[in-house]
Design a protein around this motif. Structure first.
Motif, PDB file in Angstrom:
ATOM      1  N   LEU A 203       0.815  -1.222   0.000  1.00 15.10           N
ATOM      2  CA  LEU A 203       0.000   0.000   0.000  1.00 15.10           C
ATOM      3  C   LEU A 203       0.844   1.266   0.000  1.00 15.10           C
ATOM      4  N   ALA A 204       2.140   1.133   0.293  1.00 15.23           N
ATOM      5  CA  ALA A 204       3.013   2.306   0.358  1.00 15.23           C
ATOM      6  C   ALA A 204       3.391   2.765  -1.048  1.00 15.23           C
ATOM      7  N   PRO A 205       3.491   4.080  -1.266  1.00 11.28           N
ATOM      8  CA  PRO A 205       3.978   4.559  -2.560  1.00 11.28           C
ATOM      9  C   PRO A 205       5.359   3.976  -2.877  1.00 11.28           C
ATOM     10  N   GLU A 206       5.634   3.832  -4.139  1.00  5.09           N
ATOM     11  CA  GLU A 206       6.904   3.241  -4.561  1.00  5.09           C
ATOM     12  C   GLU A 206       8.084   4.030  -3.986  1.00  5.09           C
ATOM     13  N   GLY A 207       9.024   3.306  -3.376  1.00  4.22           N
ATOM     14  CA  GLY A 207      10.214   3.927  -2.817  1.00  4.22           C
ATOM     15  C   GLY A 207      10.093   4.341  -1.369  1.00  4.22           C
ATOM     16  N   LEU A 208       8.865   4.321  -0.802  1.00  2.00           N
ATOM     17  CA  LEU A 208       8.683   4.721   0.593  1.00  2.00           C
ATOM     18  C   LEU A 208       8.889   3.502   1.495  1.00  2.00           C
ATOM     19  N   LEU A 209       9.796   3.629   2.438  1.00  2.00           N
ATOM     20  CA  LEU A 209      10.084   2.548   3.378  1.00  2.00           C
ATOM     21  C   LEU A 209       9.066   2.607   4.509  1.00  2.00           C
ATOM     22  N   ASP A 210       7.969   1.918   4.297  1.00  2.00           N
ATOM     23  CA  ASP A 210       6.835   1.958   5.214  1.00  2.00           C
ATOM     24  C   ASP A 210       6.244   0.559   5.304  1.00  2.00           C
ATOM     25  N   PRO A 211       6.156  -0.036   6.502  1.00  2.00           N
ATOM     26  CA  PRO A 211       6.387   0.531   7.830  1.00  2.00           C
ATOM     27  C   PRO A 211       7.856   0.495   8.246  1.00  2.00           C
ATOM     28  N   GLN A 212       8.092   1.029   9.468  1.00  2.02           N
ATOM     29  CA  GLN A 212       9.409   0.969  10.106  1.00  2.02           C
ATOM     30  C   GLN A 212       9.226   0.594  11.575  1.00  2.02           C
TER      31      GLN A 212
END
Length: 341
Positions: A203-212
């Motif tokens: 579900l995270a936008p491409e390149g976003l390190l989510d979750p942490q």
């Protein structure tokens, strides 16, 4: 100062417009005297229907407007240092939304500028300190009834992240609240940060390190872990559990409405922070207005804003480089009390 505290609001975006509404409709003892925003049409829309409010595009013009006794800063973080220093130069009390200043170097300059005045003018907008559940947990931990706190387990989830949200912002924007809450609840500074990255959510936008997953160490040996997940998709959730020597206490799980209809019960999950923490924002701004009218400054200090920025920067270094990163704080000026004040 007149009968009502005249407030200049800097920033008329999502947060600023909500504070303008709050000052006009919820808080007693204050009024909106001036608004500044680079977009004059947005500022005019935010104050539509309010009498006696002047609209400006420049910070200094709003601070110098007739009837301004205090300042509420709700502009983007990079603009905060200049606005704070301008308010200090005029001797105006300030409520500044977090982050006080995004970079620790700039935040330290604000601390040093206020320390040179020899008195506090700034309160920083860590509103969780005004939430009823957090305040109850703070009172319980301070009472010592559960013994020393050994660990805090925290969850911070958002439905979705705004456009241009970066992996670093999961720490320096979202987890910044847990940083301050942990310092306040435990009355301890955070001394080291380790960030672990699970695989990103689809579900995270491409390149976003989510979750942490973020692990903090404190000066007295307690541990604080935070799951931050800003594209969970289903709601806004903030939870905290304190694990102590003689028991535990958990907040945040039942802060919801239960709707019973058509033969079933359904729990409503808040969609954003302005819903979940509406009461906390109301209490925060009311407390600021009341203290300012008495000539006092209370609540989270500029030092708290600086400490949060320094800890977040250590977290971003851990995210980007891996491993444990120590937090380095400048010496605390005598003007400021400790993290549990």
């Amino acid at each position: 100062m007149g009968d009502l505290l005249g407030v200049a609001v800097l920033g008329a975006g999502h947060m600023g417009a909500d504070h303008i509404r709050r000052l006009d409709q919820v808080v007693s003892g204050a009024r909106v005297a001036a608004v500044a925003d680079p977009d004059p049409e947005r500022a005019k829309e935010a104050v539509a229907g309010l009498d006696g409010v002047t609209v400006h595009t420049a910070t200094e013009a709003a601070l110098d407007a007739p009837g301004v006794d205090a300042v509420l800063i709700a502009s983007p973080g990079p603009a905060h240092e200049e606005a704070l220093r301008a308010a200090f130069a005029r001797g105006l009390p300030v409520l500044c939304e977090k982050p006080m200043v995004p970079e620790s170097a700039g935040a330290l300059r604000v601390v040093e500028a206020e320390a040179r005045l020899g008195r506090r003018l700034a309160q920083i907008g860590f509103m969780r300190r005004y939430d009823a559940e957090y305040r109850g947990l703070k009172e319980l931990l301070d009472s010592g009834r559960l013994g020393r706190t050994l660990m805090l387990h925290c969850v911070h989830r958002n439905v979705s992240s705004p456009p241009d949200f970066t992996s670093a912002m999961l720490i320096n924007s979202s987890v910044a609240h847990e940083i301050d809450a942990a310092r306040w609840l435990l009355a301890q500074e955070l001394t080291a940060v380790t960030v672990v990255r699970p695989r990103p959510s689809a579900l995270a936008p491409e390149g976003l390190l989510d979750p942490q997953f973020v692990l903090f160490e404190t000066e007295a040996g307690a541990l604080v872990d935070v799951e931050v997940f800003v594209n969970c998709g289903f709601g806004y959730q903030v939870r905290c559990e304190a694990v102590c020597e003689a028991g535990s206490a958990r907040i945040g799980e039942r802060h919801t409405m239960v709707v019973t209809a058509d033969g079933e019960a359904r729990e409503e999950v808040p969609r954003d922070y302005l819903v979940r923490f509406a009461d906390a924002y109301d209490r925060e701004v009311q407390a600021w207005v009341d203290a300012t009218r008495r000539g006092r400054v209370t609540g989270p200090s500029a030092w708290d804003g600086y400490a949060a920025a320094a800890v977040a920067e250590a977290g971003v270094r851990s995210l980007e480089g891996g491993g444990r990163v120590a937090v380095e704080l400048a010496p605390r000026p005598a003007l400021y009390a400790g993290p549990g004040a």
